[in-house]
Design a protein around this motif. Structure first.
Motif, PDB file in Angstrom:
ATOM      1  N   ARG A 198      51.714 -34.717 -16.226  1.00  0.00           N
ATOM      2  CA  ARG A 198      52.649 -33.690 -16.679  1.00  0.00           C
ATOM      3  C   ARG A 198      52.749 -33.717 -18.204  1.00  0.00           C
ATOM      4  NH1 ARG A 198      58.639 -34.489 -14.868  1.00  0.00           N
ATOM      5  NH2 ARG A 198      58.520 -35.790 -16.748  1.00  0.00           N
ATOM      6  N   ILE A 243      51.487 -20.065  -9.517  1.00  0.00           N
ATOM      7  CA  ILE A 243      51.370 -21.295  -8.740  1.00  0.00           C
ATOM      8  C   ILE A 243      52.714 -21.681  -8.114  1.00  0.00           C
ATOM      9  CG2 ILE A 243      50.954 -23.781  -8.939  1.00  0.00           C
ATOM     10  CD1 ILE A 243      48.878 -23.088 -11.114  1.00  0.00           C
ATOM     11  N   GLU A 291      46.170 -28.010  -9.220  1.00  0.00           N
ATOM     12  CA  GLU A 291      46.291 -26.572  -9.482  1.00  0.00           C
ATOM     13  C   GLU A 291      46.574 -26.315 -10.967  1.00  0.00           C
ATOM     14  OE1 GLU A 291      46.236 -22.999  -7.112  1.00  0.00           O
ATOM     15  OE2 GLU A 291      46.658 -24.966  -6.224  1.00  0.00           O
ATOM     16  N   ILE A 292      47.486 -27.097 -11.516  1.00  0.00           N
ATOM     17  CA  ILE A 292      47.828 -26.946 -12.934  1.00  0.00           C
ATOM     18  C   ILE A 292      46.609 -27.214 -13.805  1.00  0.00           C
ATOM     19  CG2 ILE A 292      49.196 -27.903 -14.832  1.00  0.00           C
ATOM     20  CD1 ILE A 292      50.994 -26.415 -13.081  1.00  0.00           C
ATOM     21  N   GLU A 293      45.872 -28.256 -13.451  1.00  0.00           N
ATOM     22  CA  GLU A 293      44.729 -28.602 -14.286  1.00  0.00           C
ATOM     23  C   GLU A 293      43.612 -27.573 -14.177  1.00  0.00           C
ATOM     24  OE1 GLU A 293      44.206 -32.719 -13.214  1.00  0.00           O
ATOM     25  OE2 GLU A 293      45.911 -33.219 -14.520  1.00  0.00           O
ATOM     26  N   HIS A 303      51.183 -20.245 -14.235  1.00  0.00           N
ATOM     27  CA  HIS A 303      52.095 -21.273 -13.728  1.00  0.00           C
ATOM     28  C   HIS A 303      53.123 -20.635 -12.796  1.00  0.00           C
ATOM     29  CE1 HIS A 303      54.367 -25.269 -14.775  1.00  0.00           C
ATOM     30  NE2 HIS A 303      54.378 -24.997 -13.488  1.00  0.00           N
ATOM     31  N   SER A 347      49.688 -30.075  -6.542  1.00  0.00           N
ATOM     32  CA  SER A 347      50.286 -29.294  -7.628  1.00  0.00           C
ATOM     33  C   SER A 347      49.529 -29.525  -8.924  1.00  0.00           C
ATOM     34  CB  SER A 347      51.742 -29.698  -7.834  1.00  0.00           C
ATOM     35  OG  SER A 347      52.514 -29.352  -6.717  1.00  0.00           O
ATOM     36  N   ASN A 395      60.032 -24.144 -13.983  1.00  0.00           N
ATOM     37  CA  ASN A 395      60.296 -25.075 -12.887  1.00  0.00           C
ATOM     38  C   ASN A 395      61.523 -24.670 -12.077  1.00  0.00           C
ATOM     39  OD1 ASN A 395      58.141 -26.844 -13.244  1.00  0.00           O
ATOM     40  ND2 ASN A 395      59.212 -27.940 -14.876  1.00  0.00           N
ATOM     41  N   GLY A 443      53.892 -25.453  -6.640  1.00  0.00           N
ATOM     42  CA  GLY A 443      54.355 -26.230  -7.783  1.00  0.00           C
ATOM     43  C   GLY A 443      55.722 -26.857  -7.596  1.00  0.00           C
ATOM     44  N   TYR A 497      49.908 -31.888 -19.779  1.00  0.00           N
ATOM     45  CA  TYR A 497      50.138 -30.446 -19.718  1.00  0.00           C
ATOM     46  C   TYR A 497      51.102 -30.017 -20.818  1.00  0.00           C
ATOM     47  CZ  TYR A 497      51.771 -25.960 -17.822  1.00  0.00           C
ATOM     48  OH  TYR A 497      52.145 -24.656 -17.647  1.00  0.00           O
ATOM     49  N   LEU A 551      49.002 -18.919 -19.545  1.00  0.00           N
ATOM     50  CA  LEU A 551      49.449 -20.132 -18.852  1.00  0.00           C
ATOM     51  C   LEU A 551      50.787 -19.902 -18.152  1.00  0.00           C
ATOM     52  CD1 LEU A 551      48.436 -22.913 -21.407  1.00  0.00           C
ATOM     53  CD2 LEU A 551      47.379 -22.402 -19.205  1.00  0.00           C
TER      54      LEU A 551
END
Lengths: 208, 208
Positions: free
Chosen positions: B136, B107, B78-80, B104, B75, B173, B114, B139, B100
């Motif tokens: 986290r 993802i 992927e975020i990075e 996100h 996860s 989330n 995620g 981010y 973003l």
DNA sequence: TCAAAATTTGAACCTTCGTTAAGATTGTCA
DNA sequence: TGACAATCTTAACGAAGGTTCAAATTTTGA
């Protein structure tokens, strides 16, 4: 089985004392669940917060899941009380929606009551989970209706109401993950900014 | 101990096969974790989805927690990657922020990658949890900076950036809780509406 | 003050589930 | 094909933690 004893055999004073003790246990459990999650919280953890052995808890609740269940019931009661209060209190859908957001934030932060409702639902048994989910769905319906009304009144732009409600509830429920009573964020400002942010986003078309 | 075997002893083909199998296991675990949560998911559950006995999993992962950990690592990667992509891609803070959010959301929905990052963090060991939380936090810092820039540029109204970020991440989330690939909501529209909703709410002062 | 009820305790039980060990089966590749 | 590695299985272990139960302690209320 003290759990199912008829009320008639005990005096009012004893019953009241018992009720308070149950509330204490629920509060200790709630805090523990919130900090570590339902499954990693042991009955020993809860009992320790009360200065007692875990077997004492069985005098008040038949099993661990029932403790979580009662936490959920309390959350839901609070939410439903809030919905009642909102009835005919503001004259625009946006106004009512803002009220609900602020109140929900208050419930989530005050005593952290709303926390378990946000998470830990899957930990319940199927029957209880169904009951909780049904109540949650009713609440989502109320929010959705307000959004639909706001769109029809021209107060909101045209959005998918279902998605919009998920966005709002996600933001609010997430509070249980980061909010700490002794932290820098204070509930009233939190509620106000959330209401502005989440409702403002329904009113204004963002320029691309 | 196949888990720590040096790469040099195996052919490229064998290693590739093993890598694919690991990915299959992670995917099965991820889906199970998402549906029932980490703690209620047993190794048998995961193994069953793969048509295999649970002990077979130990050929690929040393223990259950490591499976969850690897889910988190994926996860985060992927975020990075997403953050990298966003660098200098849009010229306004709002534009980058919208990108973003959309990414996100993608993802979170594509392969549900995620999901574990959103929940199940407390299930990790202290060291691993610290690592994941640190990433986290980075981010969150990126998002906060964009909001601050937006405020300074007059693009956003004056909000508490920290609270605003929590609202956004909460909404995103929470997707893991309700989104189903076979449901009526489609990722692109979801991402677009979330971006509009969450960024619009930063731009416009809602009338009270 | 005293008997009955309420509450708590200590010890033991039992189930679940992650984990280990040893062996069987399958796949690789010279 | 044959040796060796890779993969998977069966069987069993062991710890964690929820639960039960009988007994001890405290509280109630007349």
């Amino acid at each position: 089985m003290p759990e199912s004893r008829a009320a008639s055999t005990s005096s009012a004073h004893v019953l009241e004392k018992r009720r308070r003790r149950r509330a204490e246990i629920l509060h200790a459990a709630l805090t523990a669940f919130r900090e570590n999650g339902y499954h990693t919280t042991t009955l020993d953890d809860i009992a320790e917060r009360l200065g007692v052995r875990k077997t004492a808890l069985y005098h008040y609740f038949p099993d661990k899941e029932s403790i979580l269940y009662e936490c959920h019931r309390e959350s839901l009661a609070e939410i439903e009380r809030m919905i009642e209060e909102a009835q005919g209190r503001y004259d625009t859908p946006g106004g009512r929606l803002a009220y609900l957001i602020r109140e929900h934030v208050r419930i989530m932060t005050e005593g952290l009551e709303g926390s378990p409702l946000a998470f830990e639902v899957p930990a319940l048994s199927p029957e209880r989970r169904a009951e909780i989910v049904a109540a949650r769905d009713r609440y989502e319906g109320v929010l959705r209706d307000l959004i639909v009304q706001g769109i029809e009144a021209g107060e909101f732009r045209e959005v998918d109401p279902k998605i919009a409600v998920f966005a709002m509830l996600g933001a609010i429920n997430w509070i249980a993950r980061w909010y700490r009573p002794d932290g820098p964020v204070h509930p009233p400002e939190l509620g106000a900014q959330f209401a502005d942010h989440l409702i403002g986003g329904l009113k204004c078309q963002p320029v691309p």
